[in-house]
Enzyme design. Structure first.
Site, short mmCIF file in Angstrom:
data_model
loop_
_atom_site.label_atom_id
_atom_site.label_comp_id
_atom_site.label_asym_id
_atom_site.label_seq_id
_atom_site.Cartn_x
_atom_site.Cartn_y
_atom_site.Cartn_z
N ARG A 1 0.72 -1.20 0.19
CA ARG A 1 -0.32 -0.01 0.55
C ARG A 1 1.21 1.33 -0.77
NH1 ARG A 1 -2.85 -3.33 3.56
NH2 ARG A 1 -4.61 -4.07 2.50
N LYS B 1 3.04 11.94 -11.23
CA LYS B 1 2.30 10.44 -11.88
C LYS B 1 3.28 9.17 -12.14
CE LYS B 1 0.14 13.29 -14.92
NZ LYS B 1 -0.18 13.99 -16.54
N GLU C 1 10.12 18.89 -24.73
CA GLU C 1 9.74 19.10 -23.85
C GLU C 1 10.42 19.87 -23.08
OE1 GLU C 1 7.15 16.95 -22.67
OE2 GLU C 1 7.50 15.31 -23.61
N LYS D 1 6.88 23.31 -13.53
CA LYS D 1 6.65 21.54 -13.19
C LYS D 1 6.24 21.72 -11.80
CE LYS D 1 5.30 17.20 -14.06
NZ LYS D 1 5.60 16.30 -14.93
N GLU E 1 -4.53 16.99 -12.03
CA GLU E 1 -5.10 17.24 -13.12
C GLU E 1 -6.16 17.65 -13.46
OE1 GLU E 1 -2.72 15.83 -16.56
OE2 GLU E 1 -4.00 16.12 -17.73
N ARG F 1 -2.76 21.51 -14.80
CA ARG F 1 -1.97 20.61 -15.36
C ARG F 1 -1.89 19.82 -16.61
NH1 ARG F 1 0.95 16.06 -11.23
NH2 ARG F 1 2.66 15.47 -13.16
N ASN G 1 0.58 19.34 -21.29
CA ASN G 1 -0.44 18.35 -22.97
C ASN G 1 0.06 19.31 -24.13
OD1 ASN G 1 -0.61 16.61 -20.73
ND2 ASN G 1 -2.82 17.25 -20.04
N HIS H 1 0.93 17.86 -26.98
CA HIS H 1 0.58 16.07 -26.70
C HIS H 1 -0.38 15.97 -28.14
CE1 HIS H 1 3.50 16.89 -24.26
NE2 HIS H 1 3.95 15.28 -23.93
N HIS I 1 1.39 12.36 -29.96
CA HIS I 1 0.44 11.37 -30.17
C HIS I 1 -0.16 10.72 -31.04
CE1 HIS I 1 -0.16 11.83 -24.98
NE2 HIS I 1 1.72 11.67 -25.47
N HIS J 1 9.10 10.16 -28.46
CA HIS J 1 8.12 10.91 -28.02
C HIS J 1 8.25 11.92 -28.66
CE1 HIS J 1 4.75 12.63 -25.60
NE2 HIS J 1 6.07 13.06 -24.71
P1 NAD Z 1 13.10 5.85 -21.16
O1 NAD Z 1 13.40 6.01 -20.01
O2 NAD Z 1 13.22 4.70 -22.02
O3 NAD Z 1 15.29 6.33 -21.29
C1 NAD Z 1 15.52 6.56 -23.30
C2 NAD Z 1 16.69 5.33 -23.73
O4 NAD Z 1 18.38 6.54 -22.95
C3 NAD Z 1 16.23 4.36 -23.35
O5 NAD Z 1 16.98 2.89 -23.48
C4 NAD Z 1 17.18 4.15 -21.97
O6 NAD Z 1 17.61 3.29 -21.11
C5 NAD Z 1 18.22 5.14 -22.29
N1 NAD Z 1 19.20 5.75 -21.20
C6 NAD Z 1 18.48 6.50 -20.89
N2 NAD Z 1 19.70 7.19 -19.63
C7 NAD Z 1 20.61 7.08 -20.21
C8 NAD Z 1 21.91 7.76 -19.53
N3 NAD Z 1 22.59 8.60 -19.58
N4 NAD Z 1 23.14 7.79 -21.39
C9 NAD Z 1 22.23 6.70 -21.95
N5 NAD Z 1 21.19 6.04 -22.60
C10 NAD Z 1 20.33 6.53 -21.52
O7 NAD Z 1 12.56 7.41 -22.20
P2 NAD Z 1 11.97 8.08 -21.00
O8 NAD Z 1 12.31 9.59 -22.69
O9 NAD Z 1 13.36 9.16 -20.55
O10 NAD Z 1 10.68 8.49 -21.11
C11 NAD Z 1 9.94 7.96 -21.51
C12 NAD Z 1 8.67 7.56 -20.98
O11 NAD Z 1 8.68 8.32 -19.93
C13 NAD Z 1 8.17 7.60 -21.15
O12 NAD Z 1 7.04 6.04 -20.52
C14 NAD Z 1 6.47 7.96 -20.79
O13 NAD Z 1 4.67 8.02 -21.20
C15 NAD Z 1 7.13 8.78 -19.41
N6 NAD Z 1 6.98 9.94 -19.06
C16 NAD Z 1 6.19 10.31 -17.83
C17 NAD Z 1 5.51 11.18 -17.29
C18 NAD Z 1 5.41 11.46 -16.02
O14 NAD Z 1 5.03 12.51 -16.09
N7 NAD Z 1 5.12 10.28 -15.29
C19 NAD Z 1 6.07 12.52 -18.54
C20 NAD Z 1 6.46 12.34 -19.55
C21 NAD Z 1 6.70 11.24 -20.06
N1 GLY Z 2 4.14 15.11 -18.33
C1 GLY Z 2 2.64 16.00 -17.85
C2 GLY Z 2 2.11 15.92 -16.44
O1 GLY Z 2 3.59 15.32 -15.59
O2 GLY Z 2 1.39 16.36 -16.17
#
Ligand code: NAD
Ligand code: GLY
Length: 367
Positions: free
Chosen positions: A123, A145, A187, A229, A239, A244, A248, A251, A255, A268
């Protein structure tokens, strides 16, 4: 020198986001200052683990944490129900109690799944974010998130749960490839457009140094994104208050581009940049934007290494895809439109307006 931004959300414990080079070596001591946990469960991915797990583990051990590390395959596929189940099992096998601490070492994928398993195991146990991609430093590691994907769509299952601490060690960005770098820049540009003139013009001025990963500019850009942020999330954590949603921006169309082109074809962040270009034209079509801002934004994105995409598709198919987005309410598309830097609104233009704009957009791509 590191910059500290404090995230102070009503009814949540405030937490620090520390941004700067060389932070991994001291991460154990920082975490010890905020947690008395006996055990640290470190979750990373195969790429990041081979680069940065050892210094983080050594630092945690030096600060008196017993560490258990689990590595998931790099990539979006790890944000799955099956992977979450394996992680819950690994936590139980390691006999972690509610006093354990989960450490997410990696990009947004690791951060999202680590936050999700932490917020649901027993939990809820506390977690910290150690983001290693630009996208994770400027966006996903802050704001709470968490989530995993279903076949039916991305991020369909998740929680809102704030981390205890965020450690953004900017030197880790040196090993990021060009595609992931540009993805994060998308971003950053989004944040600048919704924040206002100050950030937008600063980024225009420093775009080439940003694209070249100048450490001073990168640190400041991350700090500006995190500050924005923190402010947005403090006003609308879940949101639900119409604030918030500004995050987006770009997006909705972005998307659709990602999905229709096939996931992985465009990053992305690059798809979001394309979505920002389209949204600026849609704003103008709704009488809420200006060609001047749209062009300034184009120049910014170009300078950041995010050129316009040559993606074109059937406008009706694109509209149907956008309407499948989970941000649709009551069948209506909710579009974040930026009229000018920092001046944004959420609009639901009628289908004919969106279709007309999509047709013009696709024609410009085919010209
Ligand atoms: P990711 O975590 O897949 O990383 C991208 C690639 O880079 C991976 O292959 C990883 O192994 C590699 N990598 C990471 N750090 C590295 C480094 N320092 N050196 C070399 N390689 C490295 O992708 P991302 O773009 O970081 O994140 C995308 C994800 O984030 C999606 O799933 C998306 O839905 C999520 N997201 C979440 C939020 C949120 O608010 N929670 C916001 C935006 C995106
Ligand atoms: N990445 C959008 C949010 O965190 O709301």
């Amino acid at each position: 020198m590191a910059i500290k931004v404090i995230v102070n959300i009503p009814n949540e414990a405030p937490y620090d986001v520390r941004i700067g080079a060389g932070q991994l070596e001291g991460v154990g001591a920082k975490l010890r200052a905020v947690s008395a946990a006996p055990d640290a469960f470190v979750l990373t991915d195969s790429t990041v683990g081979s680069l940065y797990l050892e210094p983080v583990r050594a630092s945690l051990k030096a600060a008196g944490f017993r560490t258990v590390a689990v590595t998931v395959p790099a990539g979006e596929e790890s944000k799955s129900v099956a992977c979450a189940a394996e992680l819950w099992q690994a936590m139980a096998d390691a006999k972690l109690g509610r006093d354990a601490l989960v450490v997410a070492l990696g990009g947004g994928v690791v951060g999202d799944i680590a936050g999700f398993v932490a917020s649901t195991y027993m939990r809820g146990v506390p977690f910290v974010q150690v983001p290693t991609t630009l996208l994770a430093m400027v966006d996903s590691s802050v704001g709470g998130k968490t989530g995993i994907n279903l076949d039916a769509g991305k991020n369909l299952v998740g929680t809102f749960c704030q981390p205890l601490y965020v450690c953004a060690s900017t030197d880790t960005l040196a090993t990021l490839d060009e595609r992931e770098w540009a993805c994060g820049c998308g971003e950053v540009a989004k944040s600048a457009a919704v924040e206002g003139d100050d950030f937008f013009f600063w980024l225009m001025e420093h775009a080439e140094r940003m694209a070249a990963r100048d450490p001073e500019v990168v640190t400041e850009a991350i700090a500006r994104c995190v500050t924005l942020k923190a402010d947005v999330v403090a006003r609308d954590e879940h949101e639900s208050a119409g604030v918030r949603e500004c995050l987006n921006y770009g997006h909705t169309y972005g998307h659709a581009v990602e999905k229709l082109a096939g996931y992985g074809v465009y990053s992305h962040g690059h798809a979001v940049a394309e979505g920002m270009r389209f949204a600026a034209r849609l704003a103008a079509a709704c009488g809420r934007g200006s060609e001047e801002f749209a062009q300034a934004q184009d120049e910014l994105l170009d300078a950041l290494g995010l050129p316009a995409l040559d993606f074109a598709a059937d406008p009706t198919e694109v509209l149907a895809c956008m309407k499948g987005d989970k941000k649709v309410r009551g069948g209506k598309l909710r579009y974040v439109l930026v009229h000018d830097a920092g001046d944004w609104s959420v609009e639901s233009p009628d289908d004919d307006t969106v279709l007309g704009q999509l047709e013009a957009w696709m024609a410009s791509k085919r010209a």
